[in-house]
Design a protein around this motif. Structure first.
Motif, PDB file in Angstrom:
ATOM      1  N   LEU A  64      -0.962 -14.082  -5.085  1.00 26.50           N
ATOM      2  CA  LEU A  64      -1.300 -12.717  -5.488  1.00 26.50           C
ATOM      3  C   LEU A  64      -2.572 -12.243  -4.785  1.00 26.50           C
ATOM      4  N   LEU A  65      -3.604 -13.070  -4.764  1.00 29.39           N
ATOM      5  CA  LEU A  65      -4.853 -12.695  -4.100  1.00 29.39           C
ATOM      6  C   LEU A  65      -4.651 -12.539  -2.595  1.00 29.39           C
ATOM      7  N   SER A  66      -3.765 -13.330  -2.011  1.00 28.74           N
ATOM      8  CA  SER A  66      -3.455 -13.198  -0.602  1.00 28.74           C
ATOM      9  C   SER A  66      -2.750 -11.876  -0.317  1.00 28.74           C
ATOM     10  N   ALA A  67      -1.853 -11.467  -1.208  1.00 26.84           N
ATOM     11  CA  ALA A  67      -1.167 -10.182  -1.037  1.00 26.84           C
ATOM     12  C   ALA A  67      -2.151  -9.024  -1.139  1.00 26.84           C
ATOM     13  N   VAL A  68      -3.126  -9.128  -2.042  1.00 22.97           N
ATOM     14  CA  VAL A  68      -4.151  -8.088  -2.168  1.00 22.97           C
ATOM     15  C   VAL A  68      -4.992  -8.034  -0.892  1.00 22.97           C
ATOM     16  N   ALA A  69      -5.345  -9.187  -0.358  1.00 26.09           N
ATOM     17  CA  ALA A  69      -6.115  -9.229   0.889  1.00 26.09           C
ATOM     18  C   ALA A  69      -5.303  -8.652   2.049  1.00 26.09           C
ATOM     19  N   ASN A  70      -3.990  -8.930   2.069  1.00 25.89           N
ATOM     20  CA  ASN A  70      -3.133  -8.356   3.109  1.00 25.89           C
ATOM     21  C   ASN A  70      -3.092  -6.834   2.999  1.00 25.89           C
ATOM     22  N   ALA A  71      -3.081  -6.321   1.779  1.00 25.98           N
ATOM     23  CA  ALA A  71      -3.087  -4.870   1.574  1.00 25.98           C
ATOM     24  C   ALA A  71      -4.395  -4.262   2.076  1.00 25.98           C
ATOM     25  N   ARG A  72      -5.499  -4.974   1.851  1.00 23.61           N
ATOM     26  CA  ARG A  72      -6.801  -4.490   2.322  1.00 23.61           C
ATOM     27  C   ARG A  72      -6.824  -4.415   3.851  1.00 23.61           C
ATOM     28  N   VAL A  73      -6.288  -5.426   4.507  1.00 25.10           N
ATOM     29  CA  VAL A  73      -6.253  -5.452   5.969  1.00 25.10           C
ATOM     30  C   VAL A  73      -5.362  -4.330   6.501  1.00 25.10           C
ATOM     31  N   LYS A  74      -4.207  -4.129   5.872  1.00 25.72           N
ATOM     32  CA  LYS A  74      -3.308  -3.060   6.310  1.00 25.72           C
ATOM     33  C   LYS A  74      -3.960  -1.682   6.144  1.00 25.72           C
ATOM     34  N   ALA A  75      -4.712  -1.502   5.043  1.00 19.95           N
ATOM     35  CA  ALA A  75      -5.393  -0.227   4.816  1.00 19.95           C
ATOM     36  C   ALA A  75      -6.488  -0.013   5.858  1.00 19.95           C
ATOM     37  N   ASP A  76      -7.211  -1.071   6.201  1.00 15.21           N
ATOM     38  CA  ASP A  76      -8.254  -0.951   7.224  1.00 15.21           C
ATOM     39  C   ASP A  76      -7.657  -0.613   8.585  1.00 15.21           C
ATOM     40  N   GLN A  77      -6.530  -1.216   8.912  1.00 15.69           N
ATOM     41  CA  GLN A  77      -5.891  -0.938  10.202  1.00 15.69           C
ATOM     42  C   GLN A  77      -5.377   0.498  10.276  1.00 15.69           C
ATOM     43  N   SER A 121      -6.710   2.967   8.652  1.00 15.46           N
ATOM     44  CA  SER A 121      -7.852   3.838   8.346  1.00 15.46           C
ATOM     45  C   SER A 121      -7.637   4.620   7.054  1.00 15.46           C
ATOM     46  N   GLU A 122      -7.100   3.944   6.049  1.00 20.17           N
ATOM     47  CA  GLU A 122      -6.872   4.559   4.746  1.00 20.17           C
ATOM     48  C   GLU A 122      -7.903   4.046   3.750  1.00 20.17           C
ATOM     49  N   ALA A 123      -8.132   4.842   2.707  1.00 23.59           N
ATOM     50  CA  ALA A 123      -9.023   4.397   1.636  1.00 23.59           C
ATOM     51  C   ALA A 123      -8.315   3.314   0.840  1.00 23.59           C
ATOM     52  N   PHE A 124      -9.075   2.297   0.435  1.00 17.92           N
ATOM     53  CA  PHE A 124      -8.468   1.172  -0.284  1.00 17.92           C
ATOM     54  C   PHE A 124      -9.206   0.953  -1.590  1.00 17.92           C
ATOM     55  N   ASP A 125      -8.441   0.892  -2.670  1.00 11.46           N
ATOM     56  CA  ASP A 125      -8.994   0.548  -3.975  1.00 11.46           C
ATOM     57  C   ASP A 125      -8.079  -0.492  -4.606  1.00 11.46           C
ATOM     58  N   GLU A 126      -8.645  -1.652  -4.838  1.00 10.86           N
ATOM     59  CA  GLU A 126      -7.866  -2.774  -5.369  1.00 10.86           C
ATOM     60  C   GLU A 126      -7.273  -2.469  -6.741  1.00 10.86           C
ATOM     61  N   ARG A 127      -7.924  -1.603  -7.500  1.00 12.18           N
ATOM     62  CA  ARG A 127      -7.459  -1.294  -8.850  1.00 12.18           C
ATOM     63  C   ARG A 127      -6.195  -0.442  -8.855  1.00 12.18           C
ATOM     64  N   ASP A 128      -5.853   0.154  -7.711  1.00 13.34           N
ATOM     65  CA  ASP A 128      -4.641   0.967  -7.625  1.00 13.34           C
ATOM     66  C   ASP A 128      -3.392   0.139  -7.380  1.00 13.34           C
ATOM     67  N   LEU A 129      -3.554  -1.102  -6.971  1.00 12.70           N
ATOM     68  CA  LEU A 129      -2.399  -1.923  -6.606  1.00 12.70           C
ATOM     69  C   LEU A 129      -1.651  -2.422  -7.846  1.00 12.70           C
ATOM     70  N   VAL A 130      -0.332  -2.447  -7.716  1.00 12.33           N
ATOM     71  CA  VAL A 130       0.558  -2.908  -8.784  1.00 12.33           C
ATOM     72  C   VAL A 130       1.459  -3.989  -8.195  1.00 12.33           C
ATOM     73  N   VAL A 131       1.783  -4.994  -8.992  1.00 13.18           N
ATOM     74  CA  VAL A 131       2.719  -6.030  -8.560  1.00 13.18           C
ATOM     75  C   VAL A 131       4.113  -5.423  -8.614  1.00 13.18           C
ATOM     76  N   GLN A 132       4.626  -5.026  -7.461  1.00  8.79           N
ATOM     77  CA  GLN A 132       5.929  -4.370  -7.417  1.00  8.79           C
ATOM     78  C   GLN A 132       7.065  -5.372  -7.533  1.00  8.79           C
ATOM     79  N   ALA A 133       6.922  -6.503  -6.896  1.00 13.10           N
ATOM     80  CA  ALA A 133       7.961  -7.530  -6.956  1.00 13.10           C
ATOM     81  C   ALA A 133       7.288  -8.888  -6.920  1.00 13.10           C
ATOM     82  N   ALA A 134       7.810  -9.785  -7.705  1.00 16.23           N
ATOM     83  CA  ALA A 134       7.328 -11.166  -7.709  1.00 16.23           C
ATOM     84  C   ALA A 134       8.513 -12.042  -8.067  1.00 16.23           C
ATOM     85  N   TYR A 135       8.818 -12.972  -7.192  1.00 14.32           N
ATOM     86  CA  TYR A 135       9.959 -13.832  -7.470  1.00 14.32           C
ATOM     87  C   TYR A 135       9.741 -15.210  -6.872  1.00 14.32           C
ATOM     88  N   VAL A 136      10.509 -16.159  -7.375  1.00 18.62           N
ATOM     89  CA  VAL A 136      10.421 -17.548  -6.954  1.00 18.62           C
ATOM     90  C   VAL A 136      11.810 -18.006  -6.529  1.00 18.62           C
TER      91      VAL A 136
END
Length: 131
Positions: A51-64, A66-81
Protein backbone atom coordinates in the motif's frame (compact mmCIF):
# COMPACT_ATOMS: atom_id res chain seq x y z
CA UNK A 1 -4.30 9.77 -10.96
CA UNK A 2 -4.03 6.04 -10.46
CA UNK A 3 -1.05 4.03 -9.26
CA UNK A 4 -0.47 0.33 -8.73
CA UNK A 5 1.98 -1.73 -6.70
CA UNK A 6 2.55 -5.46 -6.56
CA UNK A 7 4.41 -7.82 -4.28
CA UNK A 8 5.00 -11.24 -5.75
CA UNK A 9 5.95 -14.55 -4.13
CA UNK A 10 5.08 -13.37 -0.62
CA UNK A 11 5.31 -16.26 1.85
CA UNK A 12 1.81 -15.97 3.28
CA UNK A 13 -1.17 -18.07 2.25
CA UNK A 14 -3.62 -16.30 -0.06
CA UNK A 15 -6.58 -17.21 2.15
CA UNK A 16 -5.06 -15.45 5.15
CA UNK A 17 -3.96 -12.45 3.06
CA UNK A 18 -7.45 -12.02 1.57
CA UNK A 19 -8.91 -11.63 5.06
CA UNK A 20 -6.63 -8.65 5.64
CA UNK A 21 -7.09 -7.12 2.17
CA UNK A 22 -10.87 -7.11 2.70
CA UNK A 23 -10.34 -4.72 5.62
CA UNK A 24 -8.86 -1.94 3.47
CA UNK A 25 -10.67 -2.17 0.14
CA UNK A 26 -12.45 1.14 -0.58
CA UNK A 27 -10.89 3.07 2.32
CA UNK A 28 -8.71 6.16 2.16
CA UNK A 29 -5.04 5.26 1.82
CA UNK A 30 -3.97 6.94 5.08
CA UNK A 31 -6.75 5.26 7.03
CA UNK A 32 -5.98 1.88 5.43
CA UNK A 33 -2.33 2.23 6.41
CA UNK A 34 -3.31 2.86 10.02
CA UNK A 35 -5.65 -0.14 10.02
CA UNK A 36 -2.89 -2.38 8.68
CA UNK A 37 -0.33 -1.04 11.11
CA UNK A 38 -2.36 -2.20 14.10
CA UNK A 39 -3.96 -5.32 12.64
CA UNK A 40 -2.88 -8.44 14.55
CA UNK A 41 -2.55 -10.66 11.46
CA UNK A 42 0.92 -11.44 10.16
CA UNK A 43 -0.18 -10.76 6.57
CA UNK A 44 -0.86 -7.10 7.37
CA UNK A 45 2.84 -6.14 7.26
CA UNK A 46 3.54 -7.08 3.60
CA UNK A 47 0.15 -5.69 2.53
CA UNK A 48 0.95 -2.38 4.25
CA UNK A 49 4.29 -2.25 2.43
CA UNK A 50 2.52 -2.72 -0.90
CA UNK A 51 0.00 0.00 0.00
CA UNK A 52 2.77 2.47 0.90
CA UNK A 53 4.57 1.58 -2.33
CA UNK A 54 1.42 2.33 -4.34
CA UNK A 55 1.12 5.71 -2.60
CA UNK A 56 4.76 6.46 -3.41
CA UNK A 57 4.14 5.44 -7.04
CA UNK A 58 1.21 7.87 -7.16
CA UNK A 59 3.45 10.64 -5.81
CA UNK A 60 6.05 9.97 -8.52
CA UNK A 61 3.39 9.91 -11.26
CA UNK A 62 1.98 13.23 -10.00
CA UNK A 63 5.45 14.80 -9.98
CA UNK A 64 6.12 13.62 -13.53
CA UNK A 65 2.77 15.03 -14.71
CA UNK A 66 3.33 18.28 -12.77
CA UNK A 67 0.09 17.79 -10.85
CA UNK A 68 -0.70 18.71 -7.26
CA UNK A 69 -0.46 15.70 -4.96
CA UNK A 70 -2.23 15.16 -1.66
CA UNK A 71 -1.90 11.76 -0.04
CA UNK A 72 -5.18 12.23 1.83
CA UNK A 73 -7.12 12.25 -1.46
CA UNK A 74 -6.07 8.74 -2.42
CA UNK A 75 -8.50 5.84 -2.05
CA UNK A 76 -7.79 2.11 -2.29
CA UNK A 77 -9.66 1.42 -5.51
CA UNK A 78 -8.70 -2.23 -5.85
CA UNK A 79 -6.86 -4.65 -3.63
CA UNK A 80 -6.63 -8.34 -4.30
CA UNK A 81 -4.50 -11.38 -3.61
CA UNK A 82 -3.75 -14.03 -6.23
CA UNK A 83 -2.21 -17.39 -5.55
CA UNK A 84 1.46 -17.82 -6.39
CA UNK A 85 3.42 -21.03 -6.82
CA UNK A 86 3.29 -23.59 -4.04
CA UNK A 87 6.52 -25.01 -2.64
CA UNK A 88 6.19 -28.71 -1.90
CA UNK A 89 8.08 -30.22 1.00
CA UNK A 90 7.92 -33.63 2.63
CA UNK A 91 7.62 -34.50 6.29
CA UNK A 92 8.49 -37.94 7.67
CA UNK A 93 5.59 -39.75 9.31
CA UNK A 94 5.06 -43.06 11.08
CA UNK A 95 5.99 -46.41 9.49
CA UNK A 96 8.20 -44.88 6.81
CA UNK A 97 5.53 -42.78 5.17
CA UNK A 98 5.99 -39.22 3.95
CA UNK A 99 3.34 -36.48 4.00
CA UNK A 100 3.42 -33.53 1.66
CA UNK A 101 3.65 -30.06 3.22
CA UNK A 102 2.42 -27.23 0.98
CA UNK A 103 4.05 -23.83 1.52
CA UNK A 104 1.81 -21.43 -0.35
CA UNK A 105 2.79 -18.05 -1.76
CA UNK A 106 0.76 -14.98 -2.74
CA UNK A 107 0.84 -12.18 -5.27
CA UNK A 108 -0.54 -9.02 -3.59
CA UNK A 109 -1.79 -6.12 -5.74
CA UNK A 110 -3.01 -2.72 -4.51
CA UNK A 111 -4.36 0.06 -6.77
CA UNK A 112 -4.81 3.56 -5.34
CA UNK A 113 -6.28 6.60 -7.01
CA UNK A 114 -8.44 9.63 -6.58
CA UNK A 115 -12.19 8.96 -6.26
CA UNK A 116 -13.11 10.90 -9.44
CA UNK A 117 -10.65 8.76 -11.42
CA UNK A 118 -12.56 5.53 -10.85
CA UNK A 119 -14.29 4.36 -14.02
CA UNK A 120 -17.10 1.87 -14.47
CA UNK A 121 -14.65 -0.79 -15.66
CA UNK A 122 -12.54 -0.44 -12.54
CA UNK A 123 -15.62 -0.73 -10.35
CA UNK A 124 -16.61 -3.95 -12.09
CA UNK A 125 -13.06 -5.32 -11.72
CA UNK A 126 -13.07 -4.44 -8.03
CA UNK A 127 -16.40 -6.20 -7.47
CA UNK A 128 -15.14 -9.29 -9.26
CA UNK A 129 -12.15 -9.61 -6.92
CA UNK A 130 -14.00 -9.67 -3.57
CA UNK A 131 -13.19 -13.26 -2.66
Amino acid sequence: MEAKAQARYVRVTPQKARRVVDLIRGQQATQASAVLQFAPQAASEPIRKVLLSAVANARVKADQASEAFDERDLVVQAAYVDEGPTMKRFRPRAQGRAYRIRKRTSHITVVVGTPDNQTAGQQAATKGRTR
